[in-house]
Design a protein around this motif. Sequence first.
Motif, PDB file in Angstrom:
ATOM      1  N   GLY A 211       0.804  -1.217   0.000  1.00  0.00           N
ATOM      2  CA  GLY A 211       0.000   0.000   0.000  1.00  0.00           C
ATOM      3  C   GLY A 211       0.840   1.272   0.000  1.00  0.00           C
ATOM      4  N   LEU A 212       2.128   1.130   0.312  1.00  0.00           N
ATOM      5  CA  LEU A 212       2.982   2.316   0.312  1.00  0.00           C
ATOM      6  C   LEU A 212       3.499   2.685  -1.080  1.00  0.00           C
ATOM      7  N   LYS A 213       3.258   1.821  -2.041  1.00  0.00           N
ATOM      8  CA  LYS A 213       3.503   2.082  -3.471  1.00  0.00           C
ATOM      9  C   LYS A 213       4.957   2.043  -3.920  1.00  0.00           C
ATOM     10  N   GLY A 214       5.901   2.314  -3.055  1.00  0.00           N
ATOM     11  CA  GLY A 214       7.289   2.238  -3.505  1.00  0.00           C
ATOM     12  C   GLY A 214       8.251   2.507  -2.369  1.00  0.00           C
ATOM     13  N   PRO A 215       9.525   2.048  -2.539  1.00  0.00           N
ATOM     14  CA  PRO A 215      10.502   2.157  -1.446  1.00  0.00           C
ATOM     15  C   PRO A 215      10.775   3.612  -1.052  1.00  0.00           C
ATOM     16  N   GLU A 216      10.547   4.533  -2.008  1.00  0.00           N
ATOM     17  CA  GLU A 216      10.849   5.933  -1.705  1.00  0.00           C
ATOM     18  C   GLU A 216       9.898   6.506  -0.653  1.00  0.00           C
ATOM     19  N   ASN A 217       8.801   5.783  -0.363  1.00  0.00           N
ATOM     20  CA  ASN A 217       7.831   6.296   0.605  1.00  0.00           C
ATOM     21  C   ASN A 217       8.042   5.769   2.022  1.00  0.00           C
ATOM     22  N   TRP A 218       9.167   5.060   2.243  1.00  0.00           N
ATOM     23  CA  TRP A 218       9.383   4.456   3.564  1.00  0.00           C
ATOM     24  C   TRP A 218       9.853   5.460   4.615  1.00  0.00           C
ATOM     25  N   GLY A 219      10.218   6.650   4.172  1.00  0.00           N
ATOM     26  CA  GLY A 219      10.716   7.659   5.122  1.00  0.00           C
ATOM     27  C   GLY A 219       9.745   7.875   6.267  1.00  0.00           C
ATOM     28  N   MET A 220       8.450   7.961   5.944  1.00  0.00           N
ATOM     29  CA  MET A 220       7.484   8.245   7.008  1.00  0.00           C
ATOM     30  C   MET A 220       7.309   7.060   7.959  1.00  0.00           C
ATOM     31  N   ILE A 221       7.489   5.836   7.429  1.00  0.00           N
ATOM     32  CA  ILE A 221       7.414   4.651   8.296  1.00  0.00           C
ATOM     33  C   ILE A 221       8.603   4.651   9.266  1.00  0.00           C
ATOM     34  N   GLU A 222       9.785   4.957   8.699  1.00  0.00           N
ATOM     35  CA  GLU A 222      10.978   4.989   9.552  1.00  0.00           C
ATOM     36  C   GLU A 222      10.871   6.101  10.596  1.00  0.00           C
ATOM     37  N   GLU A 223      10.269   7.223  10.182  1.00  0.00           N
ATOM     38  CA  GLU A 223      10.144   8.336  11.125  1.00  0.00           C
ATOM     39  C   GLU A 223       9.195   7.964  12.270  1.00  0.00           C
ATOM     40  N   LEU A 224       8.057   7.366  11.916  1.00  0.00           N
ATOM     41  CA  LEU A 224       7.105   6.955  12.957  1.00  0.00           C
ATOM     42  C   LEU A 224       7.768   5.961  13.919  1.00  0.00           C
ATOM     43  N   ALA A 225       8.506   5.006  13.337  1.00  0.00           N
ATOM     44  CA  ALA A 225       9.194   4.009  14.168  1.00  0.00           C
ATOM     45  C   ALA A 225      10.206   4.684  15.081  1.00  0.00           C
ATOM     46  N   GLU A 226      10.928   5.638  14.534  1.00  0.00           N
ATOM     47  CA  GLU A 226      11.964   6.282  15.332  1.00  0.00           C
ATOM     48  C   GLU A 226      11.354   7.057  16.501  1.00  0.00           C
ATOM     49  N   VAL A 227      10.274   7.775  16.217  1.00  0.00           N
ATOM     50  CA  VAL A 227       9.624   8.558  17.275  1.00  0.00           C
ATOM     51  C   VAL A 227       9.131   7.626  18.391  1.00  0.00           C
ATOM     52  N   LEU A 228       8.586   6.483  17.991  1.00  0.00           N
ATOM     53  CA  LEU A 228       8.038   5.544  18.978  1.00  0.00           C
ATOM     54  C   LEU A 228       9.108   4.668  19.635  1.00  0.00           C
ATOM     55  N   GLY A 229      10.305   4.631  19.056  1.00  0.00           N
ATOM     56  CA  GLY A 229      11.325   3.684  19.515  1.00  0.00           C
ATOM     57  C   GLY A 229      10.985   2.281  19.070  1.00  0.00           C
ATOM     58  N   ALA A 230      10.413   2.168  17.876  1.00  0.00           N
ATOM     59  CA  ALA A 230       9.962   0.874  17.355  1.00  0.00           C
ATOM     60  C   ALA A 230      10.931   0.348  16.288  1.00  0.00           C
ATOM     61  N   ALA A 231      10.845  -0.945  16.022  1.00  0.00           N
ATOM     62  CA  ALA A 231      11.575  -1.533  14.900  1.00  0.00           C
ATOM     63  C   ALA A 231      10.698  -1.429  13.651  1.00  0.00           C
ATOM     64  N   THR A 232      11.308  -1.459  12.474  1.00  0.00           N
ATOM     65  CA  THR A 232      10.534  -1.456  11.232  1.00  0.00           C
ATOM     66  C   THR A 232      10.473  -2.869  10.656  1.00  0.00           C
ATOM     67  N   ALA A 233       9.350  -3.152   9.980  1.00  0.00           N
ATOM     68  CA  ALA A 233       9.164  -4.465   9.370  1.00  0.00           C
ATOM     69  C   ALA A 233       8.400  -4.264   8.064  1.00  0.00           C
ATOM     70  N   CYS A 234       8.211  -5.348   7.320  1.00  0.00           N
ATOM     71  CA  CYS A 234       7.467  -5.223   6.060  1.00  0.00           C
ATOM     72  C   CYS A 234       6.805  -6.549   5.720  1.00  0.00           C
ATOM     73  N   SER A 235       5.950  -6.515   4.697  1.00  0.00           N
ATOM     74  CA  SER A 235       5.278  -7.725   4.242  1.00  0.00           C
ATOM     75  C   SER A 235       6.138  -8.413   3.178  1.00  0.00           C
ATOM     76  N   LYS A 236       5.735  -9.631   2.808  1.00  0.00           N
ATOM     77  CA  LYS A 236       6.524 -10.420   1.856  1.00  0.00           C
ATOM     78  C   LYS A 236       6.640  -9.763   0.472  1.00  0.00           C
ATOM     79  N   PRO A 237       5.525  -9.244  -0.096  1.00  0.00           N
ATOM     80  CA  PRO A 237       5.680  -8.655  -1.433  1.00  0.00           C
ATOM     81  C   PRO A 237       6.696  -7.512  -1.444  1.00  0.00           C
ATOM     82  N   VAL A 238       6.780  -6.820  -0.334  1.00  0.00           N
ATOM     83  CA  VAL A 238       7.706  -5.687  -0.239  1.00  0.00           C
ATOM     84  C   VAL A 238       9.163  -6.161  -0.268  1.00  0.00           C
ATOM     85  N   SER A 239       9.468  -7.219   0.506  1.00  0.00           N
ATOM     86  CA  SER A 239      10.857  -7.694   0.488  1.00  0.00           C
ATOM     87  C   SER A 239      11.137  -8.439  -0.820  1.00  0.00           C
ATOM     88  N   ASP A 240      10.126  -9.108  -1.370  1.00  0.00           N
ATOM     89  CA  ASP A 240      10.324  -9.786  -2.657  1.00  0.00           C
ATOM     90  C   ASP A 240      10.621  -8.787  -3.773  1.00  0.00           C
TER      91      ASP A 240
END
Lengths: 325, 245
Positions: A211-240
Amino acid sequence: MSVLVYIENIEGNFRKPSFEIISFGFALAQKLNLPLVALSIGKVSDDELKLAGKYGASRVLNAGNEKLSVLSEEAYASVIAQAAKQEDAKVIIMSSSFAGKSIAPRVAVKLDASIGENVVDLPETGGSFIIRKGAFSGKAFAFVELLSDVKVLSVMPNSYKVVENPVQPELSVFEPQLRDEDFRIKVLEVKRATDKVSLPDAELVVSAGRGLKGPENWGMIEELAEVLGAATACSKPVSDSGWRPHSEHVGQTGIAISPNLYIAVGISGAIQHLAGVSNSKVIVVVNKDPEAPFFKAADYGIVGDAFEVIPKLIEAAKAFKASQN
Amino acid sequence: MKILVCISHVPDTTAKINFSPDNKEFLSSGVTYILNPYDEIALSKAVDLASANNGTVTVIHVGDAGSEPTIRKALAIGANDAVRINAVPRDAQFVSKQIAAYVKQNPFDMILCGRESSDHNSSSVPVMIAERLDIPCVLFAKSLTIDNGNASIESEIQGGKEVLSVPMPFVAGASEGMAEWKIPNMRGIMSARTKPLLVVEAVDAAVHSGIHHFEKPAPRSAVKLIDPENAGTLFEVLRSEKKVI
């Protein structure tokens, strides 16, 4: 007789999974009416070793031999088995981390012991010794009876709470026999990202899918994770698709995690994905499709476009964090 | 180069999981069985390595005759021959002892396994095989290349990865990304029917554990929807209702 816990250190420091293991070991030792002994391998300071006492280890064995300063699963398994024999350990416990999963089965063979892997609860000990573990990739739990006199357990990170039971531990040096054969694997290079939260034992995880459409849009996921002190993860199609590394893939063929909070953004929730995350304590799903199957497996849902919702979550997370400090 | 790939026969990843009324047994009727997905990665890697190094691939499986379709699938993907140890797999100690006993009689340069099976998820068999044979094991191998009789393996570790030099023989556990999945072609499927499948009897091995019962996770309560306009209230809700943040 005793209960023995092997506590991992990373570059000389114990971390939360090690304290979980000691807390688990202490509770089990109480049930069995046995003393709890902790074993540390590699170079760790006395002050750090004493921390094991805070969670209930009355004795701490320190195998600080220089040769053991770099992890060798074969050598570590041999050290643990030798310590178990010296202490007449009936139960040997370690974390089901990457290292623990690679060491525990060797220890079980060396001691002709039963093994219980990925344990998620204190075992039942009245009469039979029964452990609970995940099975069918998160779709069920298996209760497994361990039949041998000696048992080796690997315990899932985040499944047992750290509990303080302070005692003054007795520190003692442990000098195992070492064989050259146990150092056959040569470590050429170690690449550790110490600034990132490690996914397998993370308490909070922010994950995203196609749903994020492309790797260039991961900045906001990383930012949310960083603010929360969370790890980042992804679904299989994304890593594939190579948008994110395979090491971030959670799901049936990726890694299984059990964080306190799993936030899934733009992931539809295929059964194979749910398998890897269904042991999360709380699941939040953000998806613009109200029919996404993931909503059925979620505790909280936000039906909306990730590109509008995530920036709001980042702002709210910042304000929330600021209000907590 | 002789490569052994250990395979298991597991319920399809999309299968619904059901148990007998007393929860003691998994109900396999109506369930399609497949080659364990991680083992399929290991097999794909083995076929690539064998074709680049003039080697052969043998698959080995501990199970009854019911798993032969899965073994034939492995032969269709490209294994040269197969061994089935005729026994119901009891636990990791039991299975690893069977495979190690076979390898002691029939040595291999490399043993590849999936890093876990998708039914028990234990990851113990590969490590136990290595321990019984007194050889190295890299359970979480991400990539594997062979150079002058040594393997260079990238392995997952807590918070990162490490690069290892591993002498043969060794055991490695395959994760996703180690090899491209191979889809059997018609020639593979046809030839799989006539490739050798040796059935050997099990050696004596003690059983160390047994399934007591199964349980399905408690279903989650219905999802609570949060208005996207007020998405920011999520964290207050998580704090007050769930105390996870």
